[in-house]
Design an enzyme around this catalytic site. Structure first.
Site, short mmCIF file in Angstrom:
data_model
loop_
_atom_site.label_atom_id
_atom_site.label_comp_id
_atom_site.label_asym_id
_atom_site.label_seq_id
_atom_site.Cartn_x
_atom_site.Cartn_y
_atom_site.Cartn_z
CG HIS A 266 -10.35 -4.22 -14.78
ND1 HIS A 266 -11.12 -3.95 -13.68
CD2 HIS A 266 -9.56 -3.13 -14.98
CE1 HIS A 266 -10.81 -2.73 -13.24
NE2 HIS A 266 -9.88 -2.22 -13.99
CG ASN B 148 -4.44 1.45 -13.31
OD1 ASN B 148 -4.00 1.87 -14.38
ND2 ASN B 148 -5.64 0.97 -13.18
CG HIS C 10 -8.77 -3.94 -18.64
ND1 HIS C 10 -7.78 -4.68 -18.04
CD2 HIS C 10 -8.41 -2.65 -18.52
CE1 HIS C 10 -6.85 -3.86 -17.58
NE2 HIS C 10 -7.21 -2.63 -17.86
CG ASN C 11 -10.74 0.88 -20.13
OD1 ASN C 11 -11.33 0.16 -19.34
ND2 ASN C 11 -10.10 1.95 -19.76
CG ASP D 294 -5.56 3.98 -20.92
OD1 ASP D 294 -5.28 4.09 -22.13
OD2 ASP D 294 -4.82 3.42 -20.10
CG LEU E 167 7.24 -4.67 -17.39
CD1 LEU E 167 7.74 -4.27 -18.77
CD2 LEU E 167 8.38 -5.25 -16.57
CD GLU E 168 3.35 -6.96 -10.24
OE1 GLU E 168 3.15 -5.95 -9.55
OE2 GLU E 168 2.53 -7.88 -10.33
CE LYS F 281 1.76 1.31 -9.53
NZ LYS F 281 0.80 0.37 -10.06
N GLY G 127 -3.40 -7.61 -10.25
CA GLY G 127 -3.73 -7.21 -8.88
C GLY G 127 -2.97 -5.94 -8.52
#
Length: 476
Positions: free
Chosen positions: A399, A202, A324-325, A95, A205-206, A475, A374
């Site tokens: 990350h 994983n 982060h990738n 990803d 949207l939170e 999710k 998290g």
DNA sequence: ATGTAC
């Protein structure tokens, strides 16, 4: 066989000296508890990375490290193009530019309290999520290359968001060096209906509440206060990035063989930075980064629309967007000399310290906002990059929580329905695309994010600014 | 992560 070679090097910092074919040491950032539970495969994979040509200083593992494809997730490796250094598709991950964006809503907890269900329904309706999720937006083959060149800037030009958003995105929202011609038609075709979708795994949207502030100065610099309502978006480059990775892994296995690069693991396939395939992958990967930046920009726009339907006073502003990738060309000081390196961060966040030239003016004094997602039931964190981290880990840190258990193990232990019910008791609304997906992402399948973040801070890689607790999670 | 095994 690796764990017994660990030597404590400093606070929350461990080293395994080079042996066998390793060219550089392994450095692991973790506290006593995290190192005790660290998967032996992380050391093996970090050792394989340490044996690659042109690696500089060390092969790093972050506190959230776990087994990945070739490189460990939570791994950082920098390579010198002038010393035969390599670029690796496995070192970026499937990803490409998976990352996190954090928005301030301009609202406080009091203002949304009681409306959580309505907001959750609205967001779940607007945000396409799950395997194969499709967007209302269509990017035709004629527009595809513009999107891959323009990133979030392209999305803004299409009417998704504001120009002011761009300065709060790494690379100002547009990765230079993208070469859409090196992205296969197949990869582009897979993306036609996926710009503005969350995806699965994983990704989420939170809606979150600022539950703790650790540094008043840094919180002020980031515009954060206790009980502020934030939105965190975690997703990547969807089918396009996945296809680029698939295409180039195959090419790199061939090139590595031709170049006589010995691979401890074929999943670690790589090509010299200066080789044709190396240059092509870099151009394609930068296009993948732009795809992810455009994707998160469109998702932010959809989030703004959803909030506007309920809250006329909402004003969603971008705190920051981190990937982060990635593999990025960066200047770092090696033995007193500035050197351009290809820094792979896989499941590792860039965390540049104060004064770094790539940060916007209003973040120069604070350092880069570092966004740590998290799990659904625990917490997320906002940190700030440090000057120390620039020399400790090429300005990189953890990350997220990091998996502690495989997806199949998690589905054996939990049922999605029970996870949703359990979180509801804690006042957290989960809107999941699939019960199985929720079971795979059960909070218990992850390491303790608080321990990961504390170890990161103790090691000096970043400073804690705020803790965010989830209220609503859409999710993938 | 992924049209969750082209």
């Amino acid at each position: 066989m690796f764990a017994e070679k660990l030597k404590k090097r400093g606070e929350a910092q461990w080293e395994i000296a080079p042996f066998g074919k390793m060219r550089v040491p392994i450095i692991i950032f973790a506290d006593e508890g995290l190192i005790r539970d660290m998967d032996e495969q992380v050391y093996q994979q970090a050792a394989n990375v340490a044996a690659l040509p042109g690696i500089v200083k060390a092969s790093y593992a972050m506190p959230d490290a776990h087994w990945g494809y070739g490189f460990p997730i939570g791994g950082v490796g920098a390579f010198d193009p002038d010393a035969g250094g390599v670029i690796s598709a496995g070192g970026v991950g499937f990803d490409i530019s998976c990352g996190v964006r954090s928005l301030h809503t301009g609202l406080t907890y009091d203002q949304i309290k009681g409306n959580e269900k309505e907001l959750a329904d609205l967001l779940a309706r607007r945000i396409p999520a799950g395997v194969g999720s499709e967007s209302k937006l269509r990017v035709t083959s004629l527009e595809m290359d513009d999107m891959l060149q323009g990133g979030a800037l392209w999305a803004v030009e299409q009417g998704y968001g504001h120009r002011a958003d761009l300065r709060r995105i790494e690379e100002n929202g547009r990765m230079l060096g993208a070469e859409p011609r090196y992205v296969s038609d197949h990869a582009k075709q897979r993306q036609e209906k996926e710009v503005g979708t969350l995806g699965s795994g994983n990704h989420y949207l939170e809606v979150q509440r600022v539950a703790a502030v650790y540094s008043d100065d840094l919180a002020k610099a980031f515009g954060l206060a206790l009980n502020d309502i934030m939105v965190m978006i975690h997703c990547g480059s969807r089918g396009l990035g996945h296809q680029i990775a698939t295409d180039y892994l195959a090419k790199m296995i061939k090139v590595a063989r031709e170049e006589g690069i010995e691979l401890a693991d074929k999943d670690l396939a790589c090509a010299p930075i200066k080789s044709e395939v190396g240059k092509q992958y870099y151009g394609a990967m930068c296009a993948g980064i732009n795809c992810a930046l455009a994707n998160r920009q469109v998702l932010m726009h959809l989030t703004r629309e959803a909030f506007a339907q309920i809250y006329s006073r909402a004003n969603l502003t971008l705190l920051y967007d981190v990937s982060h990738n990635t593999c990025k060309v960066e200047e770092h000081e090696i033995d007193g000399h500035k050197k351009k390196l290809y820094v792979h961060r896989k499941g590792a966040t860039r965390a540049f310290g104060p004064g770094h030239p790539s940060l916007p003016e209003d973040l120069q004094a604070s350092g880069q906002p570092v966004l740590i997602g998290g799990t659904m039931g625990t917490a997320s964190f906002i940190l700030a990059g440090t000057t120390e981290g620039m020399t400790l880990s090429f300005g990189s840190c953890c990350h997220g929580a990091g998996r502690a258990m495989s997806r199949s193990q998690a589905t054996k232990r939990w049922h999605g329905k029970d996870v949703v019910m359990h979180l509801a008791q804690k006042g957290i609304i989960i809107k999941g695309a699939s019960p199985r997906g929720i079971a795979e992402e059960a909070p218990g399948a992850y390491k303790d994010v608080t321990a990961v973040v504390n170890a990161t801070e103790i090691a000096g890689l970043a400073r804690k600014v705020a803790r965010l607790e989830p209220l609503i999670c859409v999710k993938g």
